[in-house]
Enzyme design. Structure first.
Site, PDB file in Angstrom:
ATOM      1  N   GLU A  69     -10.196  -1.407   5.280  1.00 26.33           N
ATOM      2  CA  GLU A  69      -9.002  -1.509   6.109  1.00 26.33           C
ATOM      3  C   GLU A  69      -9.349  -1.334   7.582  1.00 26.33           C
ATOM      4  OE1 GLU A  69      -4.471   0.321   6.508  1.00 26.33           O
ATOM      5  OE2 GLU A  69      -5.891   1.238   5.120  1.00 26.33           O
TER       6      GLU A  69
ATOM      7  N   ASN B  47      -5.973   6.392  15.804  1.00 27.24           N
ATOM      8  CA  ASN B  47      -7.222   6.358  16.560  1.00 27.24           C
ATOM      9  C   ASN B  47      -7.659   7.750  16.991  1.00 27.24           C
ATOM     10  OD1 ASN B  47      -7.055   3.653  16.163  1.00 27.24           O
ATOM     11  ND2 ASN B  47      -7.194   3.068  18.315  1.00 27.24           N
ATOM     12  N   GLU B  48      -6.707   8.676  17.124  1.00 31.05           N
ATOM     13  CA  GLU B  48      -7.087  10.063  17.397  1.00 31.05           C
ATOM     14  C   GLU B  48      -7.869  10.644  16.220  1.00 31.05           C
ATOM     15  OE1 GLU B  48      -3.913   8.855  20.041  1.00 31.05           O
ATOM     16  OE2 GLU B  48      -4.069   8.792  17.853  1.00 31.05           O
TER      17      GLU B  48
ATOM     18  N   GLN C 296       0.831  -1.198   0.000  1.00 29.18           N
ATOM     19  CA  GLN C 296       0.000   0.000   0.000  1.00 29.18           C
ATOM     20  C   GLN C 296       0.869   1.254   0.000  1.00 29.18           C
ATOM     21  OE1 GLN C 296      -1.876   1.146   3.749  1.00 29.18           O
ATOM     22  NE2 GLN C 296      -3.812   1.451   2.699  1.00 29.18           N
ATOM     23  N   GLY C 297       0.727   2.110  -1.008  1.00 29.20           N
ATOM     24  CA  GLY C 297       1.481   3.350  -1.091  1.00 29.20           C
ATOM     25  C   GLY C 297       0.629   4.540  -0.707  1.00 29.20           C
ATOM     26  N   TYR C 298       0.451   4.753   0.574  1.00 25.21           N
ATOM     27  CA  TYR C 298      -0.350   5.879   1.061  1.00 25.21           C
ATOM     28  C   TYR C 298       0.533   6.910   1.773  1.00 25.21           C
ATOM     29  CZ  TYR C 298      -5.119   4.072   0.219  1.00 25.21           C
ATOM     30  OH  TYR C 298      -6.289   3.655  -0.347  1.00 25.21           O
ATOM     31  N   SER C 299       1.063   6.552   2.953  1.00 24.52           N
ATOM     32  CA  SER C 299       1.760   7.511   3.802  1.00 24.52           C
ATOM     33  C   SER C 299       3.039   8.030   3.147  1.00 24.52           C
ATOM     34  CB  SER C 299       2.122   6.873   5.150  1.00 24.52           C
ATOM     35  OG  SER C 299       0.965   6.550   5.879  1.00 24.52           O
TER      36      SER C 299
END
Length: 401
Positions: free
Chosen positions: A244, A387-388, A126-129
């Protein structure tokens, strides 16, 4: 959960399959995992067996190779897998990119990618961050400039799980800077052996090489590999994030983990400390009993093709924080033996450079693995949106804050 005669028959079929197909090596891989990932070789060997049975992607529509299972059957399968010690398949392809391709892909993309995802020929990351775009994912800067029938991609992605063994990546790229930052993002499928891609390892606190940073230097990707519409990738990304965050149940695996921890603690000497641990384990079991029906409701709606919206955020918070809590209990139960670094007896999700496998450890195997689980599980409240961030989503969408 009350099981019907048909459910009991299905459970027996699942148990018989696991008994027949799980080799001692595969059981060891499942039982000695140190994170949510099995080692790559075991993952692929087990996926091949599941694919031969037709169970590699049970949540997919039947026409694409899925199973027409009820929510109860999905729960049975998930629970029996953990009890049998079977390793999981990687979630990146089958549980994340697969549903996105089914939801947004054209006929050619579905025909090409889905069968290869099922049989393991394609292994996804996965190429997200990015270094400056993690929780604020819409701030991503990796650019993709149109050049005829290709995009030319330049930039970097980070915290990319198993990019060192993946041959495909689903990636978010910046194709326009016009409008809001959520606009101008495109969802692109990139072959990892394309010229200009460099993968550099990131070694985790547990010593494992699971994460990576990826550098893209003028990488050419066909426009035909756009999933959905150009500049509209944020819509695809949000859809995928529902899977996800809430596309699989946490409770079955947590429940089995609590049962095993209770047995391990019961074997310790009878002391006031053990009695307190048993109370804390019982409290964790209650939290799991509350989580299970919430998950069943959400998964039932997902399986019917409905959007679950902010419920995915709620499920992600409750599930990951309970996962972390159980690893904290195991760390306390392991006591002083948890201070030793003994990953040689484990089957980690990635190689530990310079470490040879070992059959010896101080204490029991679960005590040696407890600190590795604890360290790896710190990431669960961060990945898929911290989670924040999930609490902010709930506060805005549900409470109007």
């Amino acid at each position: 959960m009350k099981l019907s005669p048909a459910d009991l028959a299905f459970r027996d079929e699942v148990r018989a399959f696991f008994e027949a197909e799980l080799t001692p090596e595969l059981r060891r891989a499942g039982e000695r995992m140190t994170s949510v990932y099995a080692d790559h070789e075991s993952q692929m060997a087990w996926q091949a067996k599941l694919h031969a049975k037709g169970w590699a992607a049970p949540a997919w529509p039947v026409e694409h190779g899925g199973c027409d299972w009820s929510v109860v059957q999905h729960h049975i399968f998930a629970s029996e897998r953990v009890r049998a010690g079977a390793p999981p398949v990687s979630p990146m392809g089958i549980k994340m990119c697969g549903p996105a391709i089914i939801g947004f892909g054209n006929a050619e993309q579905k025909a090409f990618f889905l069968p290869r995802m099922l049989n393991g020929e394609h292994f996804w990351c996965q190429g997200y961050s990015e270094p400056s775009a993690g929780s604020d994912l819409a701030s991503l800067q990796m650019k993709a400039e149109r050049d005829g029938d290709h995009f030319v991609c330049t930039g970097t992605k980070i915290w990319t799980t198993h990019a060192n063994v993946a041959n495909w990546m689903f990636c978010l790229v910046r194709t326009s800077k016009a409008g809001r930052k959520q606009q101008g993002i495109t969802f692109l499928l990139i072959e990892m052996d394309s010229p200009g891609i460099e993968v550099r390892p990131i070694i985790m606190a547990s010593g494992e090489h699971i994460q990576n940073q990826i550098y893209f230097d003028s990488v050419r990707v066909p426009v035909a590999n756009v999933l959905g519409e150009i500049d509209q990738g944020w819509t695809v990304a949000k859809y995928l994030l529902e899977f996800e965050r809430g596309g699989s149940a946490y409770a079955p695996e947590i429940e089995v983990g609590i049962d095993q921890l209770a047995r391990d603690v019961a074997a310790l000497p009878a002391t006031p400390a053990r009695a307190l641990l048993e109370v804390r384990i019982a409290e964790a079991r209650i939290r799991c009993d509350v989580l299970a029906p919430l998950e069943s409701d959400i998964l039932s709606r997902l399986s019917a093709g409905a959007s679950v919206g902010t419920d995915a955020s709620m499920m992600k918070i409750l599930g990951t924080e309970l996962q972390q809590h159980v690893t904290e209990l195991a760390l306390d139960a392991a006591g002083p033996l948890a201070r030793a670094f003994q990953p040689g007896v484990a089957m980690p999700g990635g190689p530990i450079p310079g470490l040879a496998p070992s059959n010896y450890c101080s204490g029991e195997v679960w005590q040696a693995i407890a600190p590795l689980h604890y360290l790896n599980e710190r990431a669960s409240s961060i990945y898929a949106g911290t989670n924040e961030i999930q609490r902010n989503i709930l506060a805005k969408a549900e409470l109007g804050l």
